[in-house]
Design an enzyme around this catalytic site. Structure first.
Site, PDB file in Angstrom:
ATOM      1  N   HIS A 129      40.475  54.531  41.857  1.00 55.88           N
ATOM      2  CA  HIS A 129      41.596  53.893  41.157  1.00 55.88           C
ATOM      3  C   HIS A 129      42.839  54.802  41.196  1.00 55.88           C
ATOM      4  CE1 HIS A 129      43.317  51.300  37.911  1.00 55.88           C
ATOM      5  NE2 HIS A 129      43.984  52.415  37.645  1.00 55.88           N
ATOM      6  N   GLU A 130      42.656  56.064  40.800  1.00 56.91           N
ATOM      7  CA  GLU A 130      43.812  56.976  40.745  1.00 56.91           C
ATOM      8  C   GLU A 130      44.369  57.232  42.143  1.00 56.91           C
ATOM      9  OE1 GLU A 130      45.313  57.478  38.056  1.00 56.91           O
ATOM     10  OE2 GLU A 130      43.714  56.845  36.697  1.00 56.91           O
ATOM     11  N   HIS A 133      46.603  54.570  43.408  1.00 59.77           N
ATOM     12  CA  HIS A 133      48.014  54.681  42.991  1.00 59.77           C
ATOM     13  C   HIS A 133      48.787  55.535  43.993  1.00 59.77           C
ATOM     14  CE1 HIS A 133      47.551  52.485  39.361  1.00 59.77           C
ATOM     15  NE2 HIS A 133      46.852  53.395  38.689  1.00 59.77           N
ATOM     16  N   HIS A 139      48.502  48.229  39.288  1.00 62.85           N
ATOM     17  CA  HIS A 139      47.286  47.609  38.762  1.00 62.85           C
ATOM     18  C   HIS A 139      47.119  46.199  39.297  1.00 62.85           C
ATOM     19  CE1 HIS A 139      47.241  50.652  35.250  1.00 62.85           C
ATOM     20  NE2 HIS A 139      46.612  51.100  36.318  1.00 62.85           N
ATOM     21  N   CYS A 140      45.881  45.822  39.553  1.00 67.76           N
ATOM     22  CA  CYS A 140      45.581  44.532  40.178  1.00 67.76           C
ATOM     23  C   CYS A 140      45.127  43.547  39.098  1.00 67.76           C
ATOM     24  CB  CYS A 140      44.477  44.734  41.215  1.00 67.76           C
ATOM     25  SG  CYS A 140      44.053  43.233  42.106  1.00 67.76           S
ATOM     26  N   CYS A 145      38.463  43.943  41.062  1.00 67.74           N
ATOM     27  CA  CYS A 145      39.044  44.983  41.922  1.00 67.74           C
ATOM     28  C   CYS A 145      39.040  46.322  41.180  1.00 67.74           C
ATOM     29  CB  CYS A 145      40.472  44.592  42.295  1.00 67.74           C
ATOM     30  SG  CYS A 145      41.324  45.842  43.272  1.00 67.74           S
ATOM     31  N   CYS A 164      40.005  45.001  46.193  1.00 61.60           N
ATOM     32  CA  CYS A 164      39.971  43.589  46.588  1.00 61.60           C
ATOM     33  C   CYS A 164      40.668  43.477  47.951  1.00 61.60           C
ATOM     34  CB  CYS A 164      40.675  42.722  45.555  1.00 61.60           C
ATOM     35  SG  CYS A 164      42.445  42.986  45.483  1.00 61.60           S
ATOM     36  N   CYS A 167      44.453  44.452  47.909  1.00 66.94           N
ATOM     37  CA  CYS A 167      44.723  45.873  47.736  1.00 66.94           C
ATOM     38  C   CYS A 167      44.305  46.653  48.979  1.00 66.94           C
ATOM     39  CB  CYS A 167      44.017  46.406  46.487  1.00 66.94           C
ATOM     40  SG  CYS A 167      44.753  45.783  44.961  1.00 66.94           S
TER      41      CYS A 167
END
Lengths: 175, 449
Positions: A129-130, A133, A139-140, A145, A164, A167
């Site tokens: 996640h990080e 970025h 953010h999705c 996702c 997803c 992304c």
């Protein structure tokens, strides 16, 4: 394949956690991971009053240390940002450095028996996640996702392990 | 909280807080901006529109409360969320009274911030949706809508425009159905009193005693049946516009009373003793020749001079060359949306029928004709056959009508059923009765296809 340095500090089970994390990150984001020591002493950035590390200041030190590659710092200490009580991790959109904490990802913190497998899954989700970025992903809205915003460990558990389609395509086009 | 079209301005004097929040909201997919003090925030607010402003209550120079007060003058629709340190809850409550949406305490839980900003965004979305729908409803209704393609109507429109931002008394003259109330609404919506209601009274539709009650209102027990105090139209129109339609029809006694109210801007409710001050604009309309009524002494000359300050003469539709197609399209759009029918155009043969017709009932007749035709029309266009009520044959029918009322009803119901191809719902709508009533008529007269 771009390089990714993974540095741990104040992480007792680093050996066990990081080798699998490296493999998962390499697969999800097509990065070539290598383990390396943290290039600076984080101790001055520890806030004794709050008993937490200042994530904003840590990130500010991590960014120039990235040296053109991606840099992920993993710690078992709790993180905060000036206005927030805590954060699970931190990275800037389009930056090179990311930071995650296992402190709130461990089952023991909630009075439950340790669950190493679940911890590894949560850490991988938080780290992807990080780093997402860093690839410019916001953010999705897709709750499956991994870029779905998670402010608590329950929300980390609810989302999926992977990016997803949208992304993933955005990451591919950003390379 | 992700919504890429939304924006948030973070106002805080501490750089780390501003910076953290800036990056946090960017990751939420919002357009984020920062301001380090109140002055910079006001500059940002005048430069562009922000959906949300996150505002620190304690800042050097101008504090958050003062900034909130001033910011709301610049951007009243923006949502303000206050950030406050522990111990200044009272100030935060003060901020809520000043119109802030909510407040959060520093340091804030990330999910708490997400929750509040999400709530603010959905509130903002609903408010904007509401504004949009209101505008749509206003567009659907005829209020203030003037269709002017002909030179005569363009002149009327220029007169209406010349009244913009004024408060002058207006007299509108024109045949029945020419749109006098539409013009009155257009004048009101452009006038200085547009923020207040327009209250319409049809003076011709009410007998003298009822008109009096309608205009003046009454106190409880003023007369038999007056169980409650009721505000009259004079009071309802206070601040706004009083539209007196068919002014030529009011009785000599009502004329005296009306003149007194118009002169003194004061009246007393029926059965009351306390004079009530009112302030409204007066717009009157009539289809009668008021000068003739004055000469015949049935309309008071002093009242005539009082209301005839600015006069607008509305031409009948038959003299408005070019307006029929424009009005027909206007009403088509209106009723197509209302009835949810995808009729988007008027076929040339239908336009020919419309333009050939002499429209004795003026715009009202045209409006009704389009509404009726839409019942029969099939997408995508309205055709001449849908306008059969306007064709000479249809209009000649009543000449051969039977004398008996029952026979007349039977024939009429049968004719309408035939026109609707025995579609009961359609026929009932045309007859303006419910389906059960129509079934009963079919049964009563033994009608068969």
């Amino acid at each position: 394949m771009q390089g990714l340095r993974i540095s741990a500090f104040e992480l007792p089970d680093a050996g066990e956690l990081l080798s699998e994390l490296g493999a998962r990150l390499g697969g999800a984001l097509r990065l070539r991971p290598e383990l390396a020591p943290l290039p600076f002493d984080p101790a001055p950035l520890f806030d004794r009053l709050r008993n937490q590390y200042d994530a904003t200041k840590l990130l500010r030190k991590l960014e120039p240390s990235a040296d053109g590659r991606f840099l992920l710092a993993v710690t078992d200490s709790d993180l905060f940002m000036p206005v927030f009580t805590f954060v699970l991790g931190e990275a800037h959109l389009g930056g090179k450095a990311a930071l995650v904490s296992t402190y709130r990802l461990r089952e023991e913190r909630y009075g439950l028996p340790p669950n190493p497998a679940l911890l590894r899954t949560r850490l991988a989700r938080a780290a992807i996640h990080e780093l997402g970025h860093c690839f410019g992903l916001a953010h999705c809205r897709n709750s499956r996702c991994v870029m779905y915003a998670a402010a608590s460990v329950e929300e980390v558990d609810l989302k999926g392990d992977d990016l997803c389609g949208r992304c993933a395509a955005a990451v591919a086009s950003s390379r | 909280m992700t919504d890429d079209t939304r924006s948030i301005l973070i106002v805080d004097d501490e750089f780390p807080v501003r910076d953290s929040l800036f990056h946090w909201f960017k990751k939420e997919g919002l357009k984020a901006g920062t301001a380090e003090n109140a002055k910079a925030a006001l500059v940002e607010l005048t430069r562009e529109t922000w959906d949300i402003v996150l505002l620190d209550l304690r800042m050097p120079g101008m504090d958050g409360l003062e900034l909130l007060r001033r910011a709301r003058e610049h951007a009243p629709d923006t949502i303000y969320i206050m950030i406050t340190a522990h111990g200044s809850v009272e100030t935060a409550v003060e901020a809520l009274k000043l119109g802030a949406f909510d407040y959060i305490m520093k340091p804030v839980d990330p999910d708490e911030l997400t929750r509040i900003v999400n709530k603010a965004l959905s509130h903002r979305r609903l408010t904007q949706e509401n504004t949009r729908l209101r505008a749509q409803v206003a567009a659907l209704s005829d209020d203030g809508e003037l269709v002017a393609e002909s030179a005569k109507m363009k002149h009327v429109l220029s007169l209406v425009e010349s009244l913009r931002d004024t408060d002058v008394t207006v007299l509108i003259r024109g045949e029945s159905g020419t749109g006098k109330e539409v013009v009155a609404r257009a004048i009101h919506s452009r006038g200085v009193r547009r923020g207040f209601p327009l209250v319409a009274v049809n003076c011709g539709a009410l007998p003298e005693s009822l008109l009096e009650t309608e205009l003046f209102g009454h106190e409880r027990g003023a007369f038999t049946g007056a169980q409650y105090r009721r505000k009259g139209k004079f009071e309802q129109a206070d601040g706004g516009t009083l539209f007196l339609d068919e002014i030529g029809s009011i009785s000599p006694r009502s004329q005296v009373e009306l003149l007194r109210v118009l002169d003194n801007k004061e009246f007393t409710r029926i059965g009351g003793s306390r004079p009530i001050k009112v302030d409204f604009r007066v717009v009157c309309a009539t289809n009668q020749d008021l000068e003739e009524l004055v000469a015949a002494k049935t309309f008071r000359e002093d009242l005539y001079f009082r209301i005839n300050v600015f006069r607008i003469d509305l031409p009948p539709l038959r003299e408005r060359a070019g307006d029929v197609p424009a009005l027909a399209h206007h009403f088509l759009k209106l009723f197509a949306i209302k009835t949810d029918k995808e009729i988007t155009e008027i076929a040339p043969d239908a336009l020919e029928v419309l333009e050939r017709h002499d429209w004795p009932g003026n715009v009202r007749e045209l409006k009704n004709a389009i509404e009726r035709a839409l019942v029969f029309a099939e997408p995508p266009a309205l055709r001449a056959k849908d306008l059969h009520a306007l064709t000479p044959a249809a209009r000649a029918e009543p000449i051969h009508a039977p004398d008996s009322l029952a026979e007349m009803e039977k024939a009429h119901v049968l004719r309408v059923l035939g026109r609707a191809d025995w579609n009961i719902t359609q026929a009932a709508r045309l007859l303006e009765v419910d389906r059960v009533t129509l079934y009963n008529k079919i049964k009563k007269y033994g009608l068969r296809r």
